[in-house]
Design a protein around this motif. Structure first.
Motif, PDB file in Angstrom:
ATOM      1  N   LEU A  73       0.830  -1.206   0.000  1.00  0.00           N
ATOM      2  CA  LEU A  73       0.000   0.000   0.000  1.00  0.00           C
ATOM      3  C   LEU A  73       0.868   1.260   0.000  1.00  0.00           C
ATOM      4  CD1 LEU A  73      -2.837  -0.995   2.487  1.00  0.00           C
ATOM      5  CD2 LEU A  73      -3.024  -0.690   0.010  1.00  0.00           C
ATOM      6  N   LYS A  74       1.961   1.223   0.742  1.00  0.00           N
ATOM      7  CA  LYS A  74       2.878   2.368   0.772  1.00  0.00           C
ATOM      8  C   LYS A  74       3.477   2.598  -0.614  1.00  0.00           C
ATOM      9  CE  LYS A  74       7.046   2.136   2.414  1.00  0.00           C
ATOM     10  NZ  LYS A  74       8.233   1.971   3.268  1.00  0.00           N
ATOM     11  N   ASP A  75       3.854   1.535  -1.287  1.00  0.00           N
ATOM     12  CA  ASP A  75       4.429   1.649  -2.626  1.00  0.00           C
ATOM     13  C   ASP A  75       3.401   2.195  -3.616  1.00  0.00           C
ATOM     14  OD1 ASP A  75       6.599   1.211  -4.537  1.00  0.00           O
ATOM     15  OD2 ASP A  75       5.320  -0.385  -5.341  1.00  0.00           O
ATOM     16  N   TRP A  76       2.182   1.685  -3.557  1.00  0.00           N
ATOM     17  CA  TRP A  76       1.121   2.181  -4.451  1.00  0.00           C
ATOM     18  C   TRP A  76       0.850   3.658  -4.200  1.00  0.00           C
ATOM     19  CZ3 TRP A  76      -2.915  -2.294  -3.712  1.00  0.00           C
ATOM     20  CH2 TRP A  76      -2.504  -3.418  -4.435  1.00  0.00           C
ATOM     21  N   THR A  77       0.820   4.043  -2.933  1.00  0.00           N
ATOM     22  CA  THR A  77       0.575   5.445  -2.599  1.00  0.00           C
ATOM     23  C   THR A  77       1.702   6.320  -3.130  1.00  0.00           C
ATOM     24  OG1 THR A  77      -0.654   4.807  -0.623  1.00  0.00           O
ATOM     25  CG2 THR A  77       0.193   7.066  -0.694  1.00  0.00           C
ATOM     26  N   ARG A  78       2.935   5.873  -2.964  1.00  0.00           N
ATOM     27  CA  ARG A  78       4.084   6.631  -3.468  1.00  0.00           C
ATOM     28  C   ARG A  78       3.994   6.773  -4.986  1.00  0.00           C
ATOM     29  NH1 ARG A  78       6.785  10.232  -1.365  1.00  0.00           N
ATOM     30  NH2 ARG A  78       6.247  11.243  -3.258  1.00  0.00           N
ATOM     31  N   GLN A  79       3.598   5.713  -5.684  1.00  0.00           N
ATOM     32  CA  GLN A  79       3.455   5.775  -7.135  1.00  0.00           C
ATOM     33  C   GLN A  79       2.381   6.774  -7.543  1.00  0.00           C
ATOM     34  OE1 GLN A  79       2.799   1.806  -8.654  1.00  0.00           O
ATOM     35  NE2 GLN A  79       4.726   1.043  -7.812  1.00  0.00           N
ATOM     36  N   ARG A  80       1.256   6.778  -6.808  1.00  0.00           N
ATOM     37  CA  ARG A  80       0.186   7.735  -7.128  1.00  0.00           C
ATOM     38  C   ARG A  80       0.636   9.170  -6.877  1.00  0.00           C
ATOM     39  NH1 ARG A  80      -4.567   4.227  -4.509  1.00  0.00           N
ATOM     40  NH2 ARG A  80      -2.952   4.124  -2.981  1.00  0.00           N
ATOM     41  N   ILE A  81       1.361   9.395  -5.798  1.00  0.00           N
ATOM     42  CA  ILE A  81       1.871  10.739  -5.510  1.00  0.00           C
ATOM     43  C   ILE A  81       2.831  11.177  -6.608  1.00  0.00           C
ATOM     44  CG2 ILE A  81       3.365  12.063  -3.950  1.00  0.00           C
ATOM     45  CD1 ILE A  81       2.079  10.430  -1.642  1.00  0.00           C
ATOM     46  N   ASP A  82       3.740  10.289  -6.988  1.00  0.00           N
ATOM     47  CA  ASP A  82       4.696  10.613  -8.055  1.00  0.00           C
ATOM     48  C   ASP A  82       3.974  10.895  -9.368  1.00  0.00           C
ATOM     49  OD1 ASP A  82       6.781  10.336  -6.271  1.00  0.00           O
ATOM     50  OD2 ASP A  82       7.368   8.331  -6.979  1.00  0.00           O
ATOM     51  N   LYS A  83       2.955  10.097  -9.680  1.00  0.00           N
ATOM     52  CA  LYS A  83       2.187  10.297 -10.918  1.00  0.00           C
ATOM     53  C   LYS A  83       1.468  11.647 -10.893  1.00  0.00           C
ATOM     54  CE  LYS A  83       0.715   8.807 -14.860  1.00  0.00           C
ATOM     55  NZ  LYS A  83       1.645   8.705 -15.979  1.00  0.00           N
ATOM     56  N   ASN A  84       0.904  12.023  -9.734  1.00  0.00           N
ATOM     57  CA  ASN A  84       0.251  13.324  -9.617  1.00  0.00           C
ATOM     58  C   ASN A  84       1.246  14.467  -9.814  1.00  0.00           C
ATOM     59  OD1 ASN A  84      -2.380  12.463  -9.221  1.00  0.00           O
ATOM     60  ND2 ASN A  84      -2.148  12.315  -7.007  1.00  0.00           N
ATOM     61  N   HIS A  85       2.440  14.333  -9.272  1.00  0.00           N
ATOM     62  CA  HIS A  85       3.467  15.346  -9.487  1.00  0.00           C
ATOM     63  C   HIS A  85       3.841  15.430 -10.970  1.00  0.00           C
ATOM     64  CE1 HIS A  85       4.314  16.665  -5.441  1.00  0.00           C
ATOM     65  NE2 HIS A  85       4.459  15.415  -5.020  1.00  0.00           N
ATOM     66  N   GLU A  86       3.928  14.267 -11.600  1.00  0.00           N
ATOM     67  CA  GLU A  86       4.257  14.224 -13.026  1.00  0.00           C
ATOM     68  C   GLU A  86       3.174  14.917 -13.848  1.00  0.00           C
ATOM     69  OE1 GLU A  86       4.336  10.724 -16.291  1.00  0.00           O
ATOM     70  OE2 GLU A  86       5.532  10.332 -14.490  1.00  0.00           O
ATOM     71  N   ILE A  87       1.921  14.645 -13.539  1.00  0.00           N
ATOM     72  CA  ILE A  87       0.802  15.254 -14.267  1.00  0.00           C
ATOM     73  C   ILE A  87       0.804  16.766 -14.093  1.00  0.00           C
ATOM     74  CG2 ILE A  87      -1.729  15.461 -14.295  1.00  0.00           C
ATOM     75  CD1 ILE A  87      -1.784  12.411 -13.645  1.00  0.00           C
ATOM     76  N   ARG A  88       1.066  17.228 -12.865  1.00  0.00           N
ATOM     77  CA  ARG A  88       1.064  18.668 -12.586  1.00  0.00           C
ATOM     78  C   ARG A  88       2.359  19.366 -13.003  1.00  0.00           C
ATOM     79  NH1 ARG A  88      -0.060  18.867  -6.551  1.00  0.00           N
ATOM     80  NH2 ARG A  88      -0.963  16.820  -6.482  1.00  0.00           N
ATOM     81  N   GLY A  89       3.376  18.576 -13.302  1.00  0.00           N
ATOM     82  CA  GLY A  89       4.658  19.163 -13.678  1.00  0.00           C
ATOM     83  C   GLY A  89       5.435  19.698 -12.484  1.00  0.00           C
ATOM     84  N   THR A  90       5.148  19.167 -11.316  1.00  0.00           N
ATOM     85  CA  THR A  90       5.866  19.577 -10.114  1.00  0.00           C
ATOM     86  C   THR A  90       6.768  18.451  -9.655  1.00  0.00           C
ATOM     87  OG1 THR A  90       4.108  18.799  -8.654  1.00  0.00           O
ATOM     88  CG2 THR A  90       3.982  21.088  -9.376  1.00  0.00           C
ATOM     89  N   HIS A  92       8.524  16.185  -6.566  1.00  0.00           N
ATOM     90  CA  HIS A  92       8.203  15.794  -5.196  1.00  0.00           C
ATOM     91  C   HIS A  92       9.302  16.292  -4.273  1.00  0.00           C
ATOM     92  CE1 HIS A  92      11.088  12.458  -5.249  1.00  0.00           C
ATOM     93  NE2 HIS A  92      10.656  12.195  -6.456  1.00  0.00           N
ATOM     94  N   ARG A  93       9.034  16.263  -2.986  1.00  0.00           N
ATOM     95  CA  ARG A  93       9.934  16.851  -1.998  1.00  0.00           C
ATOM     96  C   ARG A  93      10.849  15.812  -1.347  1.00  0.00           C
ATOM     97  NH1 ARG A  93       5.056  20.232   0.412  1.00  0.00           N
ATOM     98  NH2 ARG A  93       4.930  21.777  -1.228  1.00  0.00           N
ATOM     99  N   GLY A  94      11.202  14.800  -2.031  1.00  0.00           N
ATOM    100  CA  GLY A  94      12.098  13.784  -1.466  1.00  0.00           C
ATOM    101  C   GLY A  94      11.354  12.495  -1.180  1.00  0.00           C
ATOM    102  N   ILE A  95      12.078  11.563  -0.599  1.00  0.00           N
ATOM    103  CA  ILE A  95      11.489  10.255  -0.323  1.00  0.00           C
ATOM    104  C   ILE A  95      10.494  10.358   0.832  1.00  0.00           C
ATOM    105  CG2 ILE A  95      13.486   8.998  -1.188  1.00  0.00           C
ATOM    106  CD1 ILE A  95      14.239   8.462   1.749  1.00  0.00           C
ATOM    107  N   ALA A  96       9.510   9.520   0.794  1.00  0.00           N
ATOM    108  CA  ALA A  96       8.544   9.448   1.895  1.00  0.00           C
ATOM    109  C   ALA A  96       9.180   8.712   3.056  1.00  0.00           C
ATOM    110  CB  ALA A  96       7.286   8.738   1.426  1.00  0.00           C
ATOM    111  N   LEU A  97       8.999   9.235   4.235  1.00  0.00           N
ATOM    112  CA  LEU A  97       9.533   8.575   5.413  1.00  0.00           C
ATOM    113  C   LEU A  97       8.581   7.494   5.882  1.00  0.00           C
ATOM    114  CD1 LEU A  97      10.777  11.689   7.420  1.00  0.00           C
ATOM    115  CD2 LEU A  97      12.109  10.155   5.992  1.00  0.00           C
ATOM    116  N   SER A  98       9.118   6.383   6.304  1.00  0.00           N
ATOM    117  CA  SER A  98       8.289   5.329   6.882  1.00  0.00           C
ATOM    118  C   SER A  98       8.935   4.923   8.191  1.00  0.00           C
ATOM    119  CB  SER A  98       8.157   4.139   5.936  1.00  0.00           C
ATOM    120  OG  SER A  98       9.413   3.577   5.701  1.00  0.00           O
ATOM    121  N   TYR A  99       8.102   4.603   9.124  1.00  0.00           N
ATOM    122  CA  TYR A  99       8.592   4.255  10.463  1.00  0.00           C
ATOM    123  C   TYR A  99       8.180   2.868  10.832  1.00  0.00           C
ATOM    124  CZ  TYR A  99       9.192   9.265  10.653  1.00  0.00           C
ATOM    125  OH  TYR A  99       9.572  10.541  10.373  1.00  0.00           O
TER     126      TYR A  99
END
Length: 99
Positions: A73-90, A92-99
């Motif tokens: 789920l974390k990987d899928w979420t990261r992919q969706r966030i990256d895809k949204n950044h790609e679509i918007r042309g922005t 991302h602010r670095g790797i997502a932290l996981s604990y």
């Protein structure tokens, strides 16, 4: 036995993870944490040690399966966030932290 309660709560968490329902995941996680705390304070009744060992082994296997689901789920979420950044042309602010 308290271990049955832990197992039941873990089954609920796995179902919530499979359903991708954030609210259900949070509720199931809290219920599981409570069951684990109560289990830690309870003793294993005399004569049921073998059953407890079997249930603990099963529970540990399910915990591993739940951890794998969380990572997916974390990987899928990261992919969706990256895809949204790609679509918007922005960017991302670095790797997502996981604990």
């Amino acid at each position: 036995m308290m271990l049955d309660e832990v197992q039941s709560r873990l089954d609920t968490l796995v179902g919530a993870l499979d359903g991708h329902d954030a609210g259900a995941i949070i509720a199931a996680t809290e219920d599981l944490a409570t069951a684990v705390i109560l289990f830690r304070g309870a003793g294993i009744p005399a004569g049921s040690e073998h059953r407890a060992q079997l249930l603990i082994g099963k529970t540990l296997g399910q915990l591993e399966a739940a951890a794998i689901r969380v990572n997916i789920l974390k990987d899928w979420t990261r992919q969706r966030i990256d895809k949204n950044h790609e679509i918007r042309g922005t960017g991302h602010r670095g790797i997502a932290l996981s604990y």
